[in-house]
Design an enzyme around this catalytic site. Structure first.
Site, short mmCIF file in Angstrom:
data_model
loop_
_atom_site.label_atom_id
_atom_site.label_comp_id
_atom_site.label_asym_id
_atom_site.label_seq_id
_atom_site.Cartn_x
_atom_site.Cartn_y
_atom_site.Cartn_z
N TYR A 1 -1.60 -1.15 10.83
CA TYR A 1 -1.58 -1.54 9.44
C TYR A 1 -0.87 -1.02 8.71
O TYR A 1 0.11 -1.62 7.75
CB TYR A 1 -3.26 -1.38 8.78
N SER B 1 0.75 -1.07 0.05
CA SER B 1 0.06 -0.02 -0.20
C SER B 1 0.88 1.10 -0.02
O SER B 1 2.03 1.18 0.37
CB SER B 1 -1.01 0.05 1.43
#
Length: 192
Positions: A144, A131
């Site tokens: 995360y 990401s």
């Protein structure tokens, strides 16, 4: 050609399955939802095998590898992952550990096991989905973001090892920004 895709029942994983199937890849798809996997199996134009697994469970990455190891896999797409929204001290520890098992541990295990096979054959590709969060710090999604940083750094290191060895095996990294997927629902967050 055969590809394995984790997290294949929604979002980026599902779209990758559709795309690779259109390119002629036979597929091995995994996700937690057996019904969705079976629907994809019927809908895609190439041969599709499915195995429903929760990659947060300790044995699941090994079960997936065992299911695939004799099937001449050419491409591994490590796509499974999710986030949890909230302050670091308030997020439930068990939920967080499950997320880290999926985002880091399962990806690590699958990358290592498939990479060994690919190197032995001197062919194969791995795509690790991280990401843009992997390059940042992430208040309210701290674990995360940290997990995606692990994916970025691990993949870049493996890339360099393969480059130095002049290997025909490749490892790549996909780092999308916010995408309209089930991620928002699972993380309990909404991006504009």
């Amino acid at each position: 050609m055969r590809a394995v895709i984790t997290g294949a029942t929604s979002g980026i994983g599902k779209e990758m399955a559709v795309y690779l199937s259109q390119l002629g890849y036979d597929l091995i798809l995994t996700g937690r939802n057996q019904k969705q996997l079976e629907q994809m199996q019927k809908a895609l134009p190439t041969r599709v095998e499915v195995i429903a697994l929760d990659l947060s469970e300790d044995r699941a990455p090994f079960q997936l590898y065992d299911f695939c190891k004799d099937k001449q896999v050419d491409l591994l797409v490590n796509n499974a992952g999710y986030g949890l929204f909230g302050t670091f001290d308030q997020i439930d520890l068990e939920d967080e550990l499950h997320m880290l098992n999926v985002n880091i541990r399962a990806l690590h295990i699958l990358t290592k096991l498939f990479l060994r096979d690919f190197k032995e054959q001197n062919r194969g590709r791995i795509l690790n989905v991280a990401s843009s969060a992997g390059f940042l710090s992430g208040p309210l999604l701290s674990s995360y973001y940290a997990s995606k940083n692990y994916v970025v750094r691990l993949t870049l290191a493996i890339y360099e090892e393969l480059r130095r060895a002049h290997s025909k095996v490749t490892v790549s990294l996909l780092c999308p920004g916010p995408v309209d997927t089930n991620f928002n629902n699972r993380a309990g967050v909404q991006f504009s």
